[in-house]
Motif scaffolding. Structure first.
Motif, short mmCIF file in Angstrom:
data_model
loop_
_atom_site.label_atom_id
_atom_site.label_comp_id
_atom_site.label_asym_id
_atom_site.label_seq_id
_atom_site.Cartn_x
_atom_site.Cartn_y
_atom_site.Cartn_z
N THR A 123 27.22 1.55 -33.06
CA THR A 123 25.82 1.52 -33.47
C THR A 123 25.36 0.10 -33.72
OG1 THR A 123 25.92 3.75 -34.45
CG2 THR A 123 24.20 2.27 -35.26
N ALA A 124 26.22 -0.72 -34.34
CA ALA A 124 25.87 -2.12 -34.59
C ALA A 124 25.69 -2.88 -33.28
CB ALA A 124 26.94 -2.78 -35.45
N VAL A 125 26.55 -2.61 -32.30
CA VAL A 125 26.42 -3.29 -31.00
C VAL A 125 25.10 -2.90 -30.33
CG1 VAL A 125 27.39 -3.50 -28.68
CG2 VAL A 125 28.90 -3.53 -30.67
N LEU A 126 24.78 -1.61 -30.33
CA LEU A 126 23.53 -1.15 -29.71
C LEU A 126 22.32 -1.79 -30.40
CD1 LEU A 126 24.35 2.62 -29.12
CD2 LEU A 126 23.84 0.92 -27.36
N ALA A 127 22.37 -1.86 -31.72
CA ALA A 127 21.27 -2.49 -32.45
C ALA A 127 21.12 -3.96 -32.07
CB ALA A 127 21.49 -2.35 -33.96
N THR A 128 22.23 -4.65 -31.92
CA THR A 128 22.19 -6.06 -31.51
C THR A 128 21.62 -6.21 -30.11
OG1 THR A 128 24.09 -6.61 -32.91
CG2 THR A 128 23.61 -8.11 -31.09
N LEU A 129 22.02 -5.36 -29.20
CA LEU A 129 21.51 -5.43 -27.82
C LEU A 129 20.00 -5.21 -27.78
CD1 LEU A 129 24.34 -3.45 -25.97
CD2 LEU A 129 23.96 -5.92 -25.92
N VAL A 130 19.52 -4.24 -28.55
CA VAL A 130 18.08 -3.98 -28.55
C VAL A 130 17.32 -5.14 -29.21
CG1 VAL A 130 16.29 -2.45 -29.47
CG2 VAL A 130 18.38 -1.49 -28.47
N ARG A 131 17.86 -5.62 -30.34
CA ARG A 131 17.19 -6.71 -31.06
C ARG A 131 17.09 -7.97 -30.20
NH1 ARG A 131 14.67 -10.11 -32.53
NH2 ARG A 131 14.41 -11.09 -34.57
N HIS A 132 18.10 -8.23 -29.39
CA HIS A 132 18.15 -9.51 -28.66
C HIS A 132 18.07 -9.33 -27.15
CE1 HIS A 132 18.90 -11.68 -32.33
NE2 HIS A 132 19.96 -10.94 -32.61
N HIS A 133 17.44 -8.25 -26.69
CA HIS A 133 17.45 -8.01 -25.24
C HIS A 133 16.65 -9.06 -24.46
CE1 HIS A 133 13.69 -5.86 -26.36
NE2 HIS A 133 13.28 -6.14 -25.13
N LEU A 134 15.80 -9.84 -25.12
CA LEU A 134 15.06 -10.91 -24.45
C LEU A 134 15.67 -12.28 -24.68
CD1 LEU A 134 11.42 -9.76 -25.28
CD2 LEU A 134 12.62 -9.47 -23.12
N LEU A 135 16.73 -12.35 -25.49
CA LEU A 135 17.26 -13.64 -25.93
C LEU A 135 17.74 -14.51 -24.78
CD1 LEU A 135 18.17 -15.49 -28.28
CD2 LEU A 135 20.35 -14.22 -28.29
#
Length: 814
Positions: A495-507
């Protein structure tokens, strides 16, 4: 005034009375939608019948409404589709009657589509022209010989039903060609309500299929969807005063207000929802037509072979409770949706894996009887969702079938906020929900290059889920992604990995295209945000899938190369390699040569060199794709170099992709320095200019004899821009902690010729030095980042940086 009074006014006053009654009807606020369309048709019926009667008695002639008017539906600016039907008797009398009917219509400025035919001519024309055939299917008697009209209607319907096996494939091909030409109504920012796929033409085609008795469209919601599009067209006609079906951007707010909707986005969402219903009904209907026609062609041979016995359709098992029958996925006879909450996902995954459509009956049975999944989901449900998302292109059709019956929002309640949500950015081809599915489709091609394909696919599904909420969609999406991931059964770490991917998908793409990758602060910031090499691997794949699903303007070999370079640097940091402060890069041999020549001549020296990207997979390599042209410039250090170079390039219609500037010291004992510029450029259209011509213009720009601003203004005046939607105002910000070596100023503005020239001139006026610049264009939006320092080469103090940003914003707003 009642509708009876309006009709009487039209009867009593002739054409002028009809015009007044028509205007009164269209301006009545109390009546709109189907009642107004029916009233307008009725008013027009009475007027035309009066014109017909006033011409005197004439046997063997009738006046017939066809097409939309035949259906009793008239929008404010609709054509009048009329057929003067006659038995072939007195041609002169029929011609005179036609003149007495058509000219009053033309005199009022109404659009008229008319014809004069005998029943035999009408049938023959219908047999040759499918559009005429469709119009006659809605024929309605207005005046004259009722028996003549009734006879034609009966004959036309009989012809249509007898010829359906031949004509329906023609109609399907006509619909497909129109869809290819006009696009899909449910995704267009300026849709054609009539001609685009899912529009009013398709709704009419479905009525024609039903009239053939060969197949029928799913009726639930279809009439309401069609009514909604007609209401929007009515409002569009009233707002523009024109007979238009294209919902242009500049009209959408006014049309929304006419319909009592909040704004243009609410209007588009209603249009998209209606189009989606009609499109899905079309998919189901044409599939059924194909099934019926195939069975008709096969059945006689089977009966002959089997002695006339009834053939039972073969059923092949696909998964527990799911079978294939006659080219569709259906539920097995033993399936119990009321006891098997995973069945919708299992059936969908099986259909997508097999590349088959889900049967309408199966989806509706699931929607009506299946129990909700427990929270968290059982492992099988999560696995079936991942299987569905990883099935590639077939996922789209299966997902649309589930969504048409409301199953997606029952599985994922947060989906409702992004469903049919428009994206007012020309870069995006799709609505938010379709973009998410398209990203999953693209990500399915990258599952072999990541260690956790399941996390990649679910992140693709959720990365823009926050666009249904106010504020930064990445921040909102992170919270939603945590909730969804926990609900569908991922553990805390996943869940933490998915949250990170969504939060930073434009990074990655934003950093690669707008930041100096040689600056250690840039790489450290990305490494800290991502956290682990495995997450970086997933984010890299998600970035590419997201960009490819956005549209052709969002991804290129150039952007891919920049992102890959950034990922390589960040990966090294995450692996534990030390990140050292960069030293001044030594010039290449070619740069050294140009610098020496610039010093010797006292003027600019330049070279153009094509750049290409080596193929990522040598075994599948084709001709490498150009990244643009490398433009190397050396010029004695002086003020005004950035705006001069940018201005000359703008004059020659060259787009700047990246721009780097740095000072190169001269040999010992020689005072001064040479500026080295390493830029990537591409021609907007046509071929690149000669280097000698660029140099000549650059010399003139630097010595002040070339009026770049005047030349660009003359070109803009000669080719004025078309009137369109007012773009949002430019925004200039100072990026905090983006670099320890320079102040980073970000510019977001509407792209325009000479934009970089204007920015360079404003930066020169502000007395700052540009260390490097990173320019990128997404559709009509320019996003540029400038690394600037003070005259001594240090970062700007906070207040001074803010003042420079405000000055740039004022320059762009002027």
């Amino acid at each position: 005034m009642t509708s009876t009074d309006v009709t009487k006014e039209a009867e009593d006053s002739g054409p002028s009375g009809y015009a007044a009654a028509r205007l009164r009807l269209l301006t009545e606020e109390a009546r709109s939608g189907p009642p107004r369309r029916a009233a307008l048709a009725g008013l027009t019926d009475e007027w035309l019948s009066g014109l017909f009667a006033a011409a005197g008695p004439l046997r063997g002639v009738s006046l017939v409404a066809v097409g939309g008017y035949g259906r009793g539906e008239l929008s404010p600016r609709s054509d009048l589709d009329l057929l003067l039907l006659h038995d072939g008797g007195d041609d002169k009398a029929v011609a005179a009657l036609a003149d007495r009917l058509w000219y009053p219509v033309w005199d009022l400025g109404l659009a008229l589509d008319h014809s004069v035919r005998t029943p035999a001519e009408a049938r023959r024309t219908a047999g040759e022209d499918l559009k005429v055939q469709l119009g006659l299917l809605d024929a309605r008697h207005l005046a004259g010989d009722l028996g003549l009209t009734a006879g034609l209607r009966t004959a036309v319907l009989a012809d249509w039903r007898n010829q359906a096996p031949k004509r329906l494939p023609e109609l399907q091909e006509l619909c497909a060609e129109r869809a290819e030409r006009q696009g899909e109504l449910q995704y267009l920012l300026e849709p054609d309500l009539k001609e685009a796929r899912g529009g009013l033409r398709d709704a009419t085609a479905l009525r024609a299929v039903a009239a053939s008795w060969l197949a029928d469209a799913p009726r639930e919601g279809l009439a309401e969807a069609r009514r909604r599009l007609l209401d929007v067209r009515d409002a569009l006609h009233l707002a523009t005063g024109r007979a238009t079906d294209r919902l242009a951007l500049q009209e959408q707010d006014q049309v929304a207000a006419e319909l009592g909707l909040l704004d243009a986005d609410a209007l588009l969402r209603q249009v998209y929802e209606a189009a989606r219903v009609i499109s899905y009904a079309g998919d189901v209907t044409w599939r059924e037509v194909g099934r019926v026609l195939r069975s008709r062609s096969v059945r006689p041979r089977l009966r002959a072979m089997l002695g006339g016995g009834k053939q039972v359709a073969e059923r092949s098992p696909l998964a527990e409770g799911v079978v294939e029958q006659d080219g569709e996925v259906v539920l097995a006879r033993t399936a119990r949706p009321d006891r098997d909450p995973v069945l919708p996902l299992r059936a969908a995954a099986a259909a997508a894996q097999a590349g088959l459509p889900l049967s309408l009956h199966a989806v509706r049975r699931l929607a009506a009887t299946v129990r909700p999944l427990p929270a968290p989901w059982p492992a099988e449900a999560r696995e079936q969702l991942v299987t569905l998302l990883g099935s590639g292109r077939p996922t789209v059709e299966v997902w649309e079938a589930l969504e048409a019956e409301g199953l997606i929002t029952r599985l994922l309640p947060d989906w409702e906020r992004v469903r049919c949500r428009p994206q007012r950015n020309a870069v995006h081809l799709w609505t938010v929900d379709r973009h998410l599915i398209e990203t999953a489709v693209r990500a399915s091609g990258f599952t072999r290059r990541v260690h956790r394909p399941d996390l990649l696919l679910v992140a693709a599904l959720l990365h823009d889920i926050g666009k249904g909420w106010p504020g930064d969609h990445s921040v909102a999406g992170e919270t939603i992604a945590r909730d969804v991931a926990a609900r569908i059964g991922f553990d805390r770490a996943d869940t933490a990995v998915l949250a990170t991917l969504v939060r930073h998908h434009l990074l990655l793409v934003e950093t690669a295209t707008r930041r100096d990758l040689d600056d250690p602060a840039t790489v450290r910031a990305v490494a800290e945000a991502v956290g682990t090499e495995h997450t970086l691997e997933l984010l890299h794949a998600l970035t590419e899938a997201d960009a490819l699903a956005t549209g052709p303007a969002a991804w290129s070999s150039w952007r891919a190369s920049l992102v890959a370079d950034l990922v390589k640097r960040v990966s090294a940091v995450l692996a534990g390699d030390p990140l050292e402060e960069p030293e001044a890069a030594a010039p290449t041999a070619e740069q050294e040569r140009l610098a020496v020549e610039a010093f010797r001549t006292g003027g600019p020296v330049l070279a153009l060199r094509a750049q290409t990207e080596p193929p990522a997979d040598p075994e599948r390599a084709v001709d490498p794709e150009p990244l643009g042209v490398e433009l190397l410039i050396a010029v004695p250090d002086q003020a005004g170099v950035l705006p001069a170079v940018a201005g000359v390039l703008a004059m020659h219609r060259l787009t700047v992709r990246t721009a780097e500037l740095r000072s190169h010291p001269l040999p010992d004992g020689v005072e001064g320095s040479v500026l080295l510029l390493d830029w990537r450029v591409a021609a907007e259209y046509g071929s690149l200019p000669q280097a000698t011509r660029l140099r000549a213009d650059l010399v003139r720009a630097l010595d002040g004899t070339l009026d770049i601003a005047g030349r660009l203004a003359e070109r803009d005046a000669a080719y004025p821009r078309r009137r369109g939607v007012e773009p949002p105002p430019p925004r200039v910000t100072v990026a905090p902690t983006a670099s320890r070596l320079a102040t980073v100023i970000e510019v977001r503005a509407q792209d325009a010729p000479g934009l970089l020239f204007r920015l360079g001139r404003a930066l020169e006026a502000a007395g700052v030095r540009v260390r490097s610049a990173h320019a990128s264009t997404l559709g009509s939006n320019a996003v540029d980042a400038f690394y600037v320092t003070g005259p001594e080469g240090a970062r700007l103090p906070g207040e001074e940086a803010g003042a420079v940003a405000r000055k740039l914003e004022e320059t762009l707003s002027a």
